[in-house]
Every structure is written in structure tokens, then in C-alpha cells.
Scaffold this motif. Structure first.
Motif, PDB file in Angstrom:
ATOM      1  N   GLY A  40       1.554   7.518  -6.350  1.00 27.46           N
ATOM      2  CA  GLY A  40       0.415   8.375  -6.665  1.00 27.46           C
ATOM      3  C   GLY A  40      -0.932   7.684  -6.706  1.00 27.46           C
ATOM      4  N   PHE A  41      -0.993   6.398  -6.405  1.00 31.17           N
ATOM      5  CA  PHE A  41      -2.285   5.708  -6.374  1.00 31.17           C
ATOM      6  C   PHE A  41      -3.064   6.172  -5.158  1.00 31.17           C
ATOM      7  CE2 PHE A  41       0.041   3.031  -9.242  1.00 31.17           C
ATOM      8  CZ  PHE A  41      -0.919   2.517 -10.092  1.00 31.17           C
ATOM      9  N   LYS A  42      -4.384   6.227  -5.309  1.00 40.31           N
ATOM     10  CA  LYS A  42      -5.271   6.664  -4.236  1.00 40.31           C
ATOM     11  C   LYS A  42      -6.143   5.507  -3.779  1.00 40.31           C
ATOM     12  CE  LYS A  42      -4.051  10.985  -4.791  1.00 40.31           C
ATOM     13  NZ  LYS A  42      -2.818  11.334  -4.193  1.00 40.31           N
ATOM     14  N   LYS A  43      -6.366   5.432  -2.481  1.00 41.95           N
ATOM     15  CA  LYS A  43      -7.237   4.414  -1.906  1.00 41.95           C
ATOM     16  C   LYS A  43      -8.683   4.801  -2.163  1.00 41.95           C
ATOM     17  CE  LYS A  43      -5.938   3.044   2.090  1.00 41.95           C
ATOM     18  NZ  LYS A  43      -5.670   2.910   3.522  1.00 41.95           N
ATOM     19  N   LYS A  44      -9.466   3.831  -2.627  1.00 44.02           N
ATOM     20  CA  LYS A  44     -10.886   4.052  -2.874  1.00 44.02           C
ATOM     21  C   LYS A  44     -11.679   3.101  -1.984  1.00 44.02           C
ATOM     22  CE  LYS A  44     -12.551   4.912  -6.799  1.00 44.02           C
ATOM     23  NZ  LYS A  44     -13.070   4.768  -8.150  1.00 44.02           N
ATOM     24  N   TYR A  49       2.410   1.765  -3.536  1.00 44.68           N
ATOM     25  CA  TYR A  49       1.468   2.321  -4.518  1.00 44.68           C
ATOM     26  C   TYR A  49       1.122   3.772  -4.200  1.00 44.68           C
ATOM     27  CZ  TYR A  49       0.967  -2.428  -6.258  1.00 44.68           C
ATOM     28  OH  TYR A  49       1.215  -3.662  -6.784  1.00 44.68           O
ATOM     29  N   GLU A  50       0.969   4.099  -2.935  1.00 44.37           N
ATOM     30  CA  GLU A  50       0.680   5.486  -2.558  1.00 44.37           C
ATOM     31  C   GLU A  50       1.839   6.404  -2.944  1.00 44.37           C
ATOM     32  OE1 GLU A  50      -0.389   5.362   1.589  1.00 44.37           O
ATOM     33  OE2 GLU A  50      -2.237   4.250   1.142  1.00 44.37           O
ATOM     34  N   ARG A  51       3.063   5.907  -2.768  1.00 41.77           N
ATOM     35  CA  ARG A  51       4.242   6.696  -3.155  1.00 41.77           C
ATOM     36  C   ARG A  51       4.232   7.001  -4.650  1.00 41.77           C
ATOM     37  NH1 ARG A  51       9.090   5.213  -5.148  1.00 41.77           N
ATOM     38  NH2 ARG A  51       8.850   3.027  -4.642  1.00 41.77           N
ATOM     39  N   ALA A  61       0.832  -1.203   0.000  1.00 43.68           N
ATOM     40  CA  ALA A  61       0.000   0.000   0.000  1.00 43.68           C
ATOM     41  C   ALA A  61       0.869   1.256   0.000  1.00 43.68           C
ATOM     42  CB  ALA A  61      -0.939  -0.009   1.201  1.00 43.68           C
ATOM     43  N   ARG A  62       1.922   1.254   0.820  1.00 44.79           N
ATOM     44  CA  ARG A  62       2.837   2.413   0.850  1.00 44.79           C
ATOM     45  C   ARG A  62       3.515   2.608  -0.503  1.00 44.79           C
ATOM     46  NH1 ARG A  62       4.035   0.193   5.800  1.00 44.79           N
ATOM     47  NH2 ARG A  62       5.949  -0.736   4.998  1.00 44.79           N
TER      48      ARG A  62
END
Length: 140
Positions: free
Chosen positions: A132-136, A128-130, A125-126
């Protein structure tokens, strides 16, 4: 030594299948993937497999599918699995695999990349967030 990003070769299908099994083990999932090298080869009409290799050894793989969003009215890429061997982590292998997968999707008209991260995979998760992906949270 520098790794290369390329298509999976037929003789590497079982190694990629083993990586998917390794992903389930690494995450301590109570699921045993049914994927085999044979099934993967039989599914290449649907799944795109990009690998990272160094001196003939696979470091990681990204398996993806083209998809379509009715809400966006556009094509996209769905990342099914992304795996990097423990010894190859922190070398930007995962990012290179994901970027190549996205590039190939864009060539085919994709406007977005979609993926899922298991709730137990905080490191993923970290990562992908790095990028630029956003949690939906509204997706189930």
C-alpha cells in the motif's frame, strides 16, 4: 519452522551491520556502508532495530527512526533499511518486520511510515507497493 520478530540483541549488532552491507551488494550500489556493529550499538538511542530470527539465526532486520513531519504536523516512522536474507525471502519476513516496526511507531504516536527505495530495487518497490505504499516523485 516459524520465525520470531523481536528486538536485536547486542551480540547480533555485527550481523545486522553485515546485512546492511549485503543490501548494498545485492543492489550493486557504488556505496560501501560505514556501519559496523559497534557503531550500531552506539546509536541505539536513535535507531530502533527489529530482527526476524529462526533457531538463533537472523533472517532479516528493519532499522528505523522516529521522525516528524511539519506538513502533516505529526510523528512518523522512517524506515532506514529493511533487509531479508535471500534464503528467507517469500516467507513474509519483510512484511512481518515492517508491520512490527510500524506497530512500535504507532505506540510512540506515529501516524505514518516513510521510506525510500533505491531506483535499482524494482523488487523492493513492488513489495512496498503491494503493502500500500505510494511513490512520491516530488520528494528528492
Amino acid at each position: 519452522m516459524t520465525f520470531e520478530i523481536r528486538n536485536m540483541q547486542d551480540n547480533e549488532a555485527q550481523v545486522v551491520a553485515d546485512m546492511v552491507h549485503g543490501l548494498a551488494r545485492d543492489l550493486s550500489l557504488n556505496i560501501v556502508p560505514h556501519l559496523t556493529g559497534k557503531i550500531l550499538l552506539e546509536s541505539l538511542d536513535l535507531v530502533n532495530v527489529v530482527v526476524a530470527a529462526e533457531q538463533g539465526k537472523l533472517l532479516g532486520a528493519c532499522l528505523s527512526l522516529m521522525t516528524f513531519s511539519t506538513f502533516r504536523a505529526s510523528k512518523g516512522v522512517y524506515v532506514v533499511d529493511l533487509f531479508v536474507a535471500a534464503a528467507a525471502r517469500n516467507r513474509n519476513v519483510g512484511e512481518a518486520l515492517l508491520r512490527e516496526t510500524a506497530r512500535r511507531g504507532k505506540v510512540r504516536g506515529a501516524k505514518f511510515v516513510k521510506l525510500e527505495v533505491d531506483v535499482t530495487n524494482a523488487g523492493g518497490a513492488r513489495f512496498y507497493e503491494r503493502l500500500g505504499f505510494k511513490k512520491k516523485l516530488e520528494d528528492r
